[in-house]
Write a protein that holds these residues in place. Structure first.
Motif, PDB file in Angstrom:
ATOM      1  N   LEU A 268       0.829  -1.203   0.000  1.00 48.17           N
ATOM      2  CA  LEU A 268       0.000   0.000   0.000  1.00 48.17           C
ATOM      3  C   LEU A 268       0.869   1.262   0.000  1.00 48.17           C
ATOM      4  CD1 LEU A 268      -2.898   1.014   0.064  1.00 48.17           C
ATOM      5  CD2 LEU A 268      -2.868   0.742   2.540  1.00 48.17           C
ATOM      6  N   CYS A 269       1.917   1.280   0.815  1.00 49.58           N
ATOM      7  CA  CYS A 269       2.840   2.426   0.841  1.00 49.58           C
ATOM      8  C   CYS A 269       3.481   2.626  -0.530  1.00 49.58           C
ATOM      9  CB  CYS A 269       3.922   2.230   1.898  1.00 49.58           C
ATOM     10  SG  CYS A 269       3.362   2.421   3.597  1.00 49.58           S
ATOM     11  N   GLN A 270       3.915   1.531  -1.137  1.00 48.74           N
ATOM     12  CA  GLN A 270       4.542   1.625  -2.464  1.00 48.74           C
ATOM     13  C   GLN A 270       3.556   2.167  -3.487  1.00 48.74           C
ATOM     14  OE1 GLN A 270       5.874  -2.424  -2.953  1.00 48.74           O
ATOM     15  NE2 GLN A 270       7.742  -2.089  -1.760  1.00 48.74           N
ATOM     16  N   LYS A 271       2.324   1.673  -3.473  1.00 52.83           N
ATOM     17  CA  LYS A 271       1.308   2.112  -4.439  1.00 52.83           C
ATOM     18  C   LYS A 271       0.967   3.583  -4.248  1.00 52.83           C
ATOM     19  CE  LYS A 271      -1.912   0.881  -7.514  1.00 52.83           C
ATOM     20  NZ  LYS A 271      -1.649   0.173  -8.758  1.00 52.83           N
TER      21      LYS A 271
ATOM     22  N   ILE B  81      -7.783   6.120  10.937  1.00 51.22           N
ATOM     23  CA  ILE B  81      -8.643   5.550   9.903  1.00 51.22           C
ATOM     24  C   ILE B  81      -8.369   4.052   9.808  1.00 51.22           C
ATOM     25  CG2 ILE B  81      -8.781   7.709   8.594  1.00 51.22           C
ATOM     26  CD1 ILE B  81      -6.770   6.395   6.569  1.00 51.22           C
ATOM     27  N   GLY B  82      -9.282   3.339   9.184  1.00 53.54           N
ATOM     28  CA  GLY B  82      -9.109   1.922   8.956  1.00 53.54           C
ATOM     29  C   GLY B  82      -9.033   1.633   7.468  1.00 53.54           C
ATOM     30  N   ILE B  83      -8.237   0.643   7.113  1.00 53.79           N
ATOM     31  CA  ILE B  83      -8.115   0.226   5.719  1.00 53.79           C
ATOM     32  C   ILE B  83      -8.250  -1.295   5.676  1.00 53.79           C
ATOM     33  CG2 ILE B  83      -6.668   0.167   3.653  1.00 53.79           C
ATOM     34  CD1 ILE B  83      -5.191   2.650   4.811  1.00 53.79           C
ATOM     35  N   ILE B  84      -9.214  -1.768   4.906  1.00 55.58           N
ATOM     36  CA  ILE B  84      -9.368  -3.204   4.685  1.00 55.58           C
ATOM     37  C   ILE B  84      -8.726  -3.499   3.337  1.00 55.58           C
ATOM     38  CG2 ILE B  84     -10.977  -5.130   4.400  1.00 55.58           C
ATOM     39  CD1 ILE B  84     -13.003  -3.477   6.043  1.00 55.58           C
ATOM     40  N   THR B  85      -7.728  -4.359   3.326  1.00 58.81           N
ATOM     41  CA  THR B  85      -7.010  -4.717   2.107  1.00 58.81           C
ATOM     42  C   THR B  85      -7.556  -6.026   1.544  1.00 58.81           C
ATOM     43  OG1 THR B  85      -5.334  -5.869   3.400  1.00 58.81           O
ATOM     44  CG2 THR B  85      -4.882  -3.556   2.844  1.00 58.81           C
ATOM     45  N   LYS B  86      -7.061  -6.401   0.383  1.00 63.29           N
ATOM     46  CA  LYS B  86      -7.344  -7.709  -0.233  1.00 63.29           C
ATOM     47  C   LYS B  86      -8.835  -7.981  -0.399  1.00 63.29           C
ATOM     48  CE  LYS B  86      -3.118  -9.447   1.891  1.00 63.29           C
ATOM     49  NZ  LYS B  86      -2.492 -10.497   2.693  1.00 63.29           N
ATOM     50  N   ILE B  87      -9.622  -6.941  -0.707  1.00 63.50           N
ATOM     51  CA  ILE B  87     -11.072  -7.109  -0.757  1.00 63.50           C
ATOM     52  C   ILE B  87     -11.530  -8.043  -1.877  1.00 63.50           C
ATOM     53  CG2 ILE B  87     -11.585  -4.946   0.421  1.00 63.50           C
ATOM     54  CD1 ILE B  87     -12.275  -3.781  -2.385  1.00 63.50           C
TER      55      ILE B  87
ATOM     56  N   ASP C   2      -7.998  -2.914  -2.827  1.00 62.29           N
ATOM     57  CA  ASP C   2      -7.224  -4.042  -3.356  1.00 62.29           C
ATOM     58  C   ASP C   2      -6.057  -3.381  -4.063  1.00 62.29           C
ATOM     59  OD1 ASP C   2      -6.276  -6.098  -5.332  1.00 62.29           O
ATOM     60  OD2 ASP C   2      -7.742  -7.266  -4.199  1.00 62.29           O
ATOM     61  N   THR C   3      -4.921  -3.349  -3.411  1.00 62.56           N
ATOM     62  CA  THR C   3      -3.786  -2.565  -3.882  1.00 62.56           C
ATOM     63  C   THR C   3      -3.286  -2.983  -5.262  1.00 62.56           C
ATOM     64  OG1 THR C   3      -3.183  -2.184  -1.580  1.00 62.56           O
ATOM     65  CG2 THR C   3      -1.541  -1.635  -3.237  1.00 62.56           C
ATOM     66  N   PRO C   4      -2.991  -4.273  -5.512  1.00 61.35           N
ATOM     67  CA  PRO C   4      -2.481  -4.618  -6.847  1.00 61.35           C
ATOM     68  C   PRO C   4      -3.451  -4.265  -7.976  1.00 61.35           C
ATOM     69  CG  PRO C   4      -2.074  -6.408  -5.303  1.00 61.35           C
ATOM     70  CD  PRO C   4      -2.975  -5.429  -4.607  1.00 61.35           C
ATOM     71  N   LYS C   5      -4.758  -4.402  -7.722  1.00 61.90           N
ATOM     72  CA  LYS C   5      -5.755  -4.085  -8.740  1.00 61.90           C
ATOM     73  C   LYS C   5      -6.064  -2.585  -8.800  1.00 61.90           C
ATOM     74  CE  LYS C   5      -8.086  -8.554  -8.422  1.00 61.90           C
ATOM     75  NZ  LYS C   5      -7.980  -9.108  -9.734  1.00 61.90           N
ATOM     76  N   GLY C   6      -5.674  -1.853  -7.766  1.00 64.77           N
ATOM     77  CA  GLY C   6      -5.919  -0.412  -7.725  1.00 64.77           C
ATOM     78  C   GLY C   6      -7.285  -0.031  -7.181  1.00 64.77           C
ATOM     79  N   THR C   7      -8.069  -0.990  -6.767  1.00 63.44           N
ATOM     80  CA  THR C   7      -9.412  -0.716  -6.250  1.00 63.44           C
ATOM     81  C   THR C   7      -9.335   0.089  -4.959  1.00 63.44           C
ATOM     82  OG1 THR C   7     -10.158  -2.827  -7.165  1.00 63.44           O
ATOM     83  CG2 THR C   7     -11.588  -1.782  -5.520  1.00 63.44           C
ATOM     84  N   GLY C   8     -10.041   1.216  -4.928  1.00 66.42           N
ATOM     85  CA  GLY C   8     -10.115   2.040  -3.730  1.00 66.42           C
ATOM     86  C   GLY C   8      -8.903   2.916  -3.463  1.00 66.42           C
TER      87      GLY C   8
END
Length: 147
Positions: A17-20, A93-99, A126-132
């Motif tokens: 997430l930091c990298q993205k 804040i909260g972040i849910i990854t890998k949705i 979803d970090t790799p997909k760019g969602t959100g």
């Protein structure tokens, strides 16, 4: 300019997430110490998973204006305790990854965990997909006073 610190269990996606968010090439590496990516502070998952490292999290968060608790809905292990946000005295804040990897019930469980921890707002990504990512980035930039 406000920095944001990312706190979550090992493997939840903090480094990716930091990298993205900093428009860097995504490459997996195990975070062994607190690292900076621009205005992002990445922490090792062990700092959250072991209570005796909570002081390290609190000290690392001193430079941050925003605390981001990151939850992995695909993991059965829940490292973020209820009321955890209260130890920082800052916006959390909260972040849910890998949705895209998780089922609806898993995402709901992660959301409940973050709400019980005391976050003020929850983002689903979803970090790799760019969602959100755009929504999260816009929020962080507004909070940081940029863009």
């Amino acid at each position: 300019m406000k920095k944001v610190i990312f706190i979550g269990q090992s493997g939840c996606g903090k480094t990716t997430l930091c990298q993205k968010l900093n428009e860097e090439e995504i490459r997996y590496k195990k975070t062994q110490a607190v690292e900076r990516y621009g205005e992002s502070i990445d922490t090792p998952g062990e700092y959250l998973e072991n209570r005796h490292f909570y002081n390290a999290l609190i000290m690392s968060a001193v430079d941050a204006g925003i605390i981001a608790l990151v939850a992995d809905p695909t993991s059965e292990y829940r490292a973020i305790p209820p009321g955890f946000a209260g130890i920082f005295g800052k916006k959390v804040i909260g972040i849910i990854t890998k949705i895209h990897e998780a089922g609806p019930e898993q995402v709901k469980r992660a959301q409940t965990q973050l709400k019980e921890a005391g976050v003020s707002r929850i983002f689903r990504v979803d970090t790799p997909k760019g969602t959100g990512i755009a929504e999260l980035s816009e929020f962080l930039n507004r909070e940081r006073g940029t863009k």
